[in-house]
Scaffold this motif. Structure first.
Motif, PDB file in Angstrom:
ATOM      1  N   THR A 332       0.912  -1.407   0.042  1.00  9.50           N
ATOM      2  CA  THR A 332      -0.068   0.037  -0.016  1.00  9.50           C
ATOM      3  C   THR A 332       0.846   1.139   0.060  1.00  9.50           C
ATOM      4  O   THR A 332       0.359   2.456  -0.045  1.00  9.50           O
ATOM      5  N   ASN A 333       2.183   1.167   0.164  1.00 14.38           N
ATOM      6  CA  ASN A 333       3.071   2.471  -0.004  1.00 14.38           C
ATOM      7  C   ASN A 333       4.125   1.852  -0.933  1.00 14.38           C
ATOM      8  O   ASN A 333       5.396   1.625  -0.523  1.00 14.38           O
ATOM      9  N   GLU A 334       3.940   2.236  -2.355  1.00 18.90           N
ATOM     10  CA  GLU A 334       5.019   1.685  -3.345  1.00 18.90           C
ATOM     11  C   GLU A 334       6.510   2.204  -2.863  1.00 18.90           C
ATOM     12  O   GLU A 334       7.390   1.784  -3.447  1.00 18.90           O
ATOM     13  N   LYS A 335       6.407   3.679  -2.725  1.00 21.58           N
ATOM     14  CA  LYS A 335       7.577   4.413  -2.518  1.00 21.58           C
ATOM     15  C   LYS A 335       8.406   4.207  -1.134  1.00 21.58           C
ATOM     16  O   LYS A 335       9.392   4.520  -0.922  1.00 21.58           O
ATOM     17  N   LEU A 336       7.671   3.107  -0.330  1.00 21.24           N
ATOM     18  CA  LEU A 336       8.526   2.590   0.815  1.00 21.24           C
ATOM     19  C   LEU A 336       9.542   1.678   0.594  1.00 21.24           C
ATOM     20  O   LEU A 336       9.561   0.656   0.168  1.00 21.24           O
ATOM     21  N   SER A 337      10.691   2.288   1.160  1.00 18.21           N
ATOM     22  CA  SER A 337      11.983   1.300   0.938  1.00 18.21           C
ATOM     23  C   SER A 337      12.130   0.433   2.138  1.00 18.21           C
ATOM     24  O   SER A 337      11.471   0.402   3.018  1.00 18.21           O
ATOM     25  N   GLU A 338      12.927  -0.549   1.801  1.00 19.31           N
ATOM     26  CA  GLU A 338      13.026  -1.504   2.649  1.00 19.31           C
ATOM     27  C   GLU A 338      13.726  -1.154   4.205  1.00 19.31           C
ATOM     28  O   GLU A 338      13.267  -1.451   5.281  1.00 19.31           O
ATOM     29  N   ASP A 339      14.751  -0.245   3.906  1.00 15.55           N
ATOM     30  CA  ASP A 339      15.052   0.401   5.032  1.00 15.55           C
ATOM     31  C   ASP A 339      14.078   1.103   5.837  1.00 15.55           C
ATOM     32  O   ASP A 339      14.067   1.184   7.052  1.00 15.55           O
ATOM     33  N   GLU A 340      13.225   1.871   5.088  1.00 18.23           N
ATOM     34  CA  GLU A 340      12.191   2.640   5.883  1.00 18.23           C
ATOM     35  C   GLU A 340      11.128   1.739   6.607  1.00 18.23           C
ATOM     36  O   GLU A 340      10.946   1.757   7.720  1.00 18.23           O
ATOM     37  N   LEU A 341      10.919   0.436   5.844  1.00 16.31           N
ATOM     38  CA  LEU A 341      10.002  -0.322   6.504  1.00 16.31           C
ATOM     39  C   LEU A 341      10.577  -0.732   7.577  1.00 16.31           C
ATOM     40  O   LEU A 341       9.794  -1.206   8.771  1.00 16.31           O
ATOM     41  N   GLN A 342      11.768  -1.637   7.716  1.00 14.15           N
ATOM     42  CA  GLN A 342      12.345  -2.012   8.984  1.00 14.15           C
ATOM     43  C   GLN A 342      12.654  -1.098   9.999  1.00 14.15           C
ATOM     44  O   GLN A 342      12.494  -1.470  11.179  1.00 14.15           O
ATOM     45  N   GLY A 343      13.115   0.102   9.565  1.00 14.08           N
ATOM     46  CA  GLY A 343      13.176   1.216  10.517  1.00 14.08           C
ATOM     47  C   GLY A 343      11.939   1.555  11.263  1.00 14.08           C
ATOM     48  O   GLY A 343      12.071   2.055  12.678  1.00 14.08           O
ATOM     49  N   GLY A 344      10.981   1.658  10.530  1.00 21.40           N
ATOM     50  CA  GLY A 344       9.608   2.325  11.186  1.00 21.40           C
ATOM     51  C   GLY A 344       8.563   1.372  11.661  1.00 21.40           C
ATOM     52  O   GLY A 344       7.562   1.517  12.015  1.00 21.40           O
ATOM     53  N   TYR A 345       8.826   0.052  11.479  1.00 22.19           N
ATOM     54  CA  TYR A 345       7.903  -1.001  11.708  1.00 22.19           C
ATOM     55  C   TYR A 345       7.647  -1.032  13.115  1.00 22.19           C
ATOM     56  O   TYR A 345       6.262  -1.297  13.697  1.00 22.19           O
ATOM     57  N   GLU A 346       8.694  -0.773  14.175  1.00 21.55           N
ATOM     58  CA  GLU A 346       8.580  -1.063  15.449  1.00 21.55           C
ATOM     59  C   GLU A 346       7.353  -0.248  15.933  1.00 21.55           C
ATOM     60  O   GLU A 346       6.516  -0.321  16.775  1.00 21.55           O
ATOM     61  N   ASP A 347       7.411   1.095  15.491  1.00 20.96           N
ATOM     62  CA  ASP A 347       6.516   2.157  16.180  1.00 20.96           C
ATOM     63  C   ASP A 347       5.349   2.016  15.380  1.00 20.96           C
ATOM     64  O   ASP A 347       4.157   2.093  16.134  1.00 20.96           O
ATOM     65  N   PHE A 348       5.067   1.545  14.290  1.00 20.05           N
ATOM     66  CA  PHE A 348       3.848   1.308  13.651  1.00 20.05           C
ATOM     67  C   PHE A 348       3.197   0.173  14.460  1.00 20.05           C
ATOM     68  O   PHE A 348       1.808   0.080  14.676  1.00 20.05           O
ATOM     69  N   ALA A 349       3.864  -1.014  14.846  1.00 23.11           N
ATOM     70  CA  ALA A 349       3.507  -1.936  15.513  1.00 23.11           C
ATOM     71  C   ALA A 349       2.785  -1.546  16.920  1.00 23.11           C
ATOM     72  O   ALA A 349       1.805  -2.113  17.402  1.00 23.11           O
ATOM     73  N   LYS A 350       3.738  -0.778  17.655  1.00 24.19           N
ATOM     74  CA  LYS A 350       3.350  -0.276  18.995  1.00 24.19           C
ATOM     75  C   LYS A 350       2.057   0.595  18.789  1.00 24.19           C
ATOM     76  O   LYS A 350       1.085   0.318  19.873  1.00 24.19           O
TER      77      LYS A 350
END
Length: 450
Positions: A332-350
């Motif tokens: 759902t976020n085509e411009k989301l890089s793998e680094d951005e995904l891994q770096g921001g996932y913890e906050d998203f999950a919280k």
């Protein structure tokens, strides 16, 4: 049509949808007829294009659209009927893109979707749960700083002969070469240099005691702590250029400006609080203390909410379908890089976990959010925004009209609804847990970690 579910584990499942021609043909034929009525094709009168002609020209694309619509409707109905609480949206199962169909109106289709399931958990806050609630007290340093700031805001500008700490030097800044001479065609600008913003104490000392016409050599980067934004503002250059700047500057004082603090007299009190509201310095200090305590209550409440948030995440333990959610975020976020995904996932999950906990609290305790509560909250927010620019209150009927217009926007209405829900959830938690009140000075409160 046949819909089935294969549960992979407690957090993941695959939903299969089988479609036969009898399932999609009525929708496709209806869409073709509607298209025929609207189509404008040379050789045919408007509204008189034969459906068979539309089917020959656009049949396959209409079939694809209608099958997709049918899949979406069928999936939504199935999730609702089965009372499946899913996270994100269903995604085509990996490998589905390899399937090939003729799309000739006779195909039997089978589509498989991965779904992430919301976890099962309980929320059981009670009086055994204890969280510190800080009662912030105004310390002398904070009070004196606030009083000084207000007195300066209502003070008068003067032009003393010699600069002192806190003054503003209206100065000409000229770029120098490494040998100390003026850099030909270099940067030059006339700016106001605030001594209270100079971070290097030795440089600040060199700017104190200056008179109109005095010149000093200024290491502008060191003076302002390599703050590219401040340097760019002083020199009127781009921020990127300011960050790379290495030169010293010649500062020539054009004028010394000083903002003298207002006297603590009746005229000053009346300007601040209205005529006759405050008549003594003691009353003035009490008013400022009340103002600071009101602000500090808001700081305390923000801290308490943040502590409840973290406490709830630690107390209520459950897993999420992490791999599915990461795949969904990428989809759902085509411009989301793998680094951005891994770096921001913890906050998203919280944040997702807190949302699930908050929703559970709402459901378990039958917390209801009424329209008049949403309206009142939005109205207060709009009023606060206007007061940030003017202390004069907006007429009640006009404020209500602004609120109605604001809530007519669906995005705004949803935002306020979620904010009201959050407030009610926090209020409920505070009503059932034990709040251990602790007095603390504002200076000490600011040292606490979130």
């Amino acid at each position: 049509m046949n819909i089935s579910q294969e549960k992979i584990d407690n957090l993941n499942a695959v939903v299969k949808i089988n479609l036969a021609p009898a399932d999609y043909t009525p929708r496709v034929e209806k869409a073709i007829k509607e298209q025929a009525k609207k189509a404008k094709i040379p050789g045919f009168r408007p509204g008189m294009v034969p459906p068979a002609h539309i089917k020959r020209m656009y049949g396959k694309s209409i079939l694809v659209d209608e099958v997709n619509h049918l899949l979406s409707d069928s999936m939504n109905n199935y999730l609702e009927q089965e009372k499946l609480e899913v996270l994100g949206q269903p995604l085509p199962k990996r490998g589905e893109e390899d399937k090939e169909y003729n799309w000739d109106f006779n195909d039997d289709f089978e589509f498989s979707y991965e779904v992430g399931l919301a976890p099962e958990f309980n929320v059981d806050f009670d009086s055994k749960d204890k969280i510190t609630q800080y009662v912030i007290k105004v310390d002398d340093e904070t009070l004196e700083s606030r009083i000084k700031s207000i007195r300066r805001a209502y003070g008068k500008m003067t032009n003393p002969d010699v600069s002192a700490d806190g003054d503003v030097l209206y100065s000409e800044l000229v770029q120098l070469s490494p040998d100390g001479s003026v850099f030909e065609d270099g940067i030059s600008n006339t700016s106001s240099v605030r001594l209270d913003q100079v971070q290097d104490e030795a440089i600040k000392a060199s700017l104190i005691g200056l008179k109109k016409g005095d010149e000093v050599t200024l290491d502008i980067q060191k003076a302002f702590g390599n703050d590219a934004a401040k340097v760019a503002g002083l020199l009127k250059i781009e921020e990127d250029a300011a960050a790379d700047l290495k030169s010293n500057f010649k500062l020539t004082v054009k004028n010394v400006n000083r903002l003298d603090e207002s006297d603590l007299n009746q005229e000053f009190f009346d300007k601040l609080f209205g005529e006759g509201t405050v008549t003594t310095e003691e009353g003035f200090r009490e008013k400022i203390t009340e103002e600071l305590e009101t602000m500090m209550k808001q700081d305390s409440e923000r801290k308490l909410q943040n502590d409840i948030y973290n406490y709830a995440l630690n107390k209520v333990q459950f897993e999420l379908p992490d791999e599915f959610l990461k795949r969904w975020l990428k989809a759902t976020n085509e411009k989301l890089s793998e680094d951005e995904l891994q770096g921001g996932y913890e906050d998203f999950a919280k944040n997702l976990k807190w949302t699930l906990i908050a929703n559970k609290i709402v459901t378990q305790n039958n917390i209801d959010i009424k329209y008049d509560e949403v309206f009142a909250y939005a109205k207060a927010s709009i009023d606060q925004q206007f007061r940030a620019y003017s202390q004069q209150a907006i007429p009640e009927d006009q404020l209500a009209q602004y609120t109605v217009q604001y809530l007519q926007n669906k995005e705004n209405a949803n935002k306020i609804f979620e904010e009201v829900k959050a407030v009610k959830v926090f209020d409920h938690v505070k009503s059932v847990i034990t709040l251990d009140q602790k007095e603390i000075l504002f200076t000490d409160f600011n040292k606490l970690e979130d």
